[in-house]
Design a protein around this motif. Structure first.
Motif, PDB file in Angstrom:
ATOM      1  N   VAL A 207       0.740  -1.152   0.236  1.00 24.42           N
ATOM      2  CA  VAL A 207       0.014   0.060  -0.037  1.00 24.42           C
ATOM      3  C   VAL A 207       0.858   1.033  -0.038  1.00 24.42           C
ATOM      4  CG1 VAL A 207      -1.860   1.321   1.202  1.00 24.42           C
ATOM      5  CG2 VAL A 207      -1.928  -1.323   1.182  1.00 24.42           C
TER       6      VAL A 207
ATOM      7  N   GLU B 265       1.089   4.305  -2.942  1.00 27.15           N
ATOM      8  CA  GLU B 265       0.493   5.640  -2.366  1.00 27.15           C
ATOM      9  C   GLU B 265       1.551   6.650  -2.485  1.00 27.15           C
ATOM     10  OE1 GLU B 265      -2.763   6.526  -2.058  1.00 27.15           O
ATOM     11  OE2 GLU B 265      -2.989   4.487  -2.797  1.00 27.15           O
TER      12      GLU B 265
ATOM     13  N   TYR C 124       4.720   7.862   4.775  1.00 30.66           N
ATOM     14  CA  TYR C 124       4.078   6.601   5.691  1.00 30.66           C
ATOM     15  C   TYR C 124       4.784   5.773   6.563  1.00 30.66           C
ATOM     16  CZ  TYR C 124       0.340   8.191   2.469  1.00 30.66           C
ATOM     17  OH  TYR C 124      -0.459   8.745   1.412  1.00 30.66           O
TER      18      TYR C 124
ATOM     19  N   ILE D 154      -4.785   6.083   8.826  1.00 33.66           N
ATOM     20  CA  ILE D 154      -5.563   5.712   7.466  1.00 33.66           C
ATOM     21  C   ILE D 154      -5.797   4.601   7.639  1.00 33.66           C
ATOM     22  CG2 ILE D 154      -5.580   5.740   5.190  1.00 33.66           C
ATOM     23  CD1 ILE D 154      -3.586   8.084   5.036  1.00 33.66           C
ATOM     24  N   HIS D 155      -6.993   3.810   7.399  1.00 34.20           N
ATOM     25  CA  HIS D 155      -7.406   2.458   7.706  1.00 34.20           C
ATOM     26  C   HIS D 155      -7.308   1.711   6.285  1.00 34.20           C
ATOM     27  CE1 HIS D 155      -9.046   2.766  11.950  1.00 34.20           C
ATOM     28  NE2 HIS D 155      -8.615   3.964  11.626  1.00 34.20           N
ATOM     29  N   TRP D 156      -6.756   0.816   5.819  1.00 32.40           N
ATOM     30  CA  TRP D 156      -6.854  -0.100   4.960  1.00 32.40           C
ATOM     31  C   TRP D 156      -7.209  -1.524   5.363  1.00 32.40           C
ATOM     32  CZ3 TRP D 156      -5.709   1.290  -0.069  1.00 32.40           C
ATOM     33  CH2 TRP D 156      -5.254   2.621  -0.438  1.00 32.40           C
TER      34      TRP D 156
ATOM     35  N   GLU E 247      -8.105  -1.921  -0.268  1.00 27.54           N
ATOM     36  CA  GLU E 247      -9.070  -0.903  -0.179  1.00 27.54           C
ATOM     37  C   GLU E 247      -9.069  -0.048   0.988  1.00 27.54           C
ATOM     38  OE1 GLU E 247     -13.939  -0.981   0.768  1.00 27.54           O
ATOM     39  OE2 GLU E 247     -12.882  -2.948   0.407  1.00 27.54           O
ATOM     40  N   GLN E 248      -8.772   1.320   0.860  1.00 24.18           N
ATOM     41  CA  GLN E 248      -8.793   2.189   1.929  1.00 24.18           C
ATOM     42  C   GLN E 248     -10.177   2.188   2.406  1.00 24.18           C
ATOM     43  OE1 GLN E 248      -7.110   6.007   0.938  1.00 24.18           O
ATOM     44  NE2 GLN E 248      -7.768   6.932   2.894  1.00 24.18           N
TER      45      GLN E 248
ATOM     46  N   HIS F 200     -12.792   7.188   6.717  1.00 26.72           N
ATOM     47  CA  HIS F 200     -11.977   7.668   7.938  1.00 26.72           C
ATOM     48  C   HIS F 200     -12.703   7.361   9.316  1.00 26.72           C
ATOM     49  CE1 HIS F 200      -9.403  10.440  10.193  1.00 26.72           C
ATOM     50  NE2 HIS F 200     -10.492  10.932  10.571  1.00 26.72           N
TER      51      HIS F 200
END
Length: 294
Positions: A213, A217, A224, A259-261, A279-280, A283
């Motif tokens: 990820v 990104e 990150y 950030i959640h994935w 998949e993100q 929030h």
């Protein structure tokens, strides 16, 4: 009368000082910090260009920051170097082999026609489980163009890639391939930064999967870190590969957001991690910041 005039002139001279003494421009701010990637001006340059437009100077400094030699401790070099960490994890990471950036020694950046911006770096990379460290040469190209394009990376870290973890990986694979009650765990690490010993390989596996990820990104303006595995569930084994559903939390160092994935991937010793879906998630308002986000 003549004596009185001499006395008056002497007093005036003591008060005003010598008319030939000059204060060098900028001396009063000599301790002020300068741009980390700017070239110090000589006294002659300062006197010649002292009247330059301030905005022009700022534009010059910005240009120097983005191209040419970089300050290893500042964001342009650090962000590019972090991409190399993610790249190595996606190519060579495993539950017993995880790579981290230790030090940026030097870096250069240049524009490459219409392709993008290329960074050439000398860094030290650490394999986090064995603590082995190697100095590596690497190149990162951030592509230009519409849409999100992953950085292109070339890295030479041959010593670290030779670390042999085949025995541990095969033992872990066989244990969970035959596992009747499939693995399920939450919060790796927990709120105290603790991870049960048996769960450490799955924290490492989450770090490796998260690198897919973060590599995808990453841009010149992003940074990150992996923060936490919120949840991991083992699914039914497919095609002689362990299959996992992970909910991971990434720390965006720029916005300070978590950030959640969601990640669906397989792993086996011969093939490594293969991401099937990423998949993100929306929030999460009100969620507590997880530990270990540095």
């Amino acid at each position: 009368m003549t004596l009185m005039m001499v006395v008056v002139l002497a007093v005036l001279t003591g008060v005003t000082g010598s008319p030939n003494v000059k204060i060098r421009p900028g001396a009063e701010s000599e301790d002020a910090s300068v741009h980390p990637n700017s070239v110090p001006e000589t006294v002659e340059q300062t006197e010649s260009f002292g009247q330059q437009n301030v905005s022009s100077q700022e534009e010059l400094e910005q240009h120097v920051m983005e191209t040419g030699e970089l300050n290893p401790s500042h964001y342009p070099a650090q962000r590019a170097a972090k991409v190399i960490q993610h790249y190595l994890n996606t190519r060579y990471g495993s539950p017993y082999k995880v790579f981290g950036l230790q030090t940026v020694h030097s870096g250069n950046a240049e524009d490459v026609a219409d392709s993008g911006r290329k960074y050439q770096l000398e860094i030290s990379v650490q394999e986090l489980i064995s603590n082995a460290t190697e100095k590596c040469s690497a190149e990162v190209l951030f592509p230009r163009g519409e849409g999100q394009h992953s950085p292109q990376v070339q890295a030479s870290c041959e010593g670290l890639l030779k670390i042999n973890t085949k025995a541990q990986e095969e033992a872990l694979f066989q244990k969970y391939k035959m596992n009747q009650s499939q693995l399920s765990a939450q919060y790796l690490p927990d709120s105290y930064g603790h991870i049960e010993h048996d769960m450490e390989p799955f924290w490492h596996l989450g770090q490796v999967a998260a690198s897919f990820v973060m590599l995808k990104e990453s841009t010149e303006n992003s940074l990150y870190n992996m923060a936490q595995v919120a949840n991991v569930t083992q699914l039914a084994t497919e095609n002689d590969r362990l299959k996992f559903d992970y909910h991971i939390l990434l720390h965006d160092m720029v916005s300070q957001e978590i950030i959640h994935w969601k990640l669906l991937f397989t792993w086996s010793p011969p093939e490594g991690v293969k991401v099937l879906h990423m998949e993100q998630l929306p929030h999460c308002h009100g969620c507590d910041k997880p530990p270990n986000t540095n």
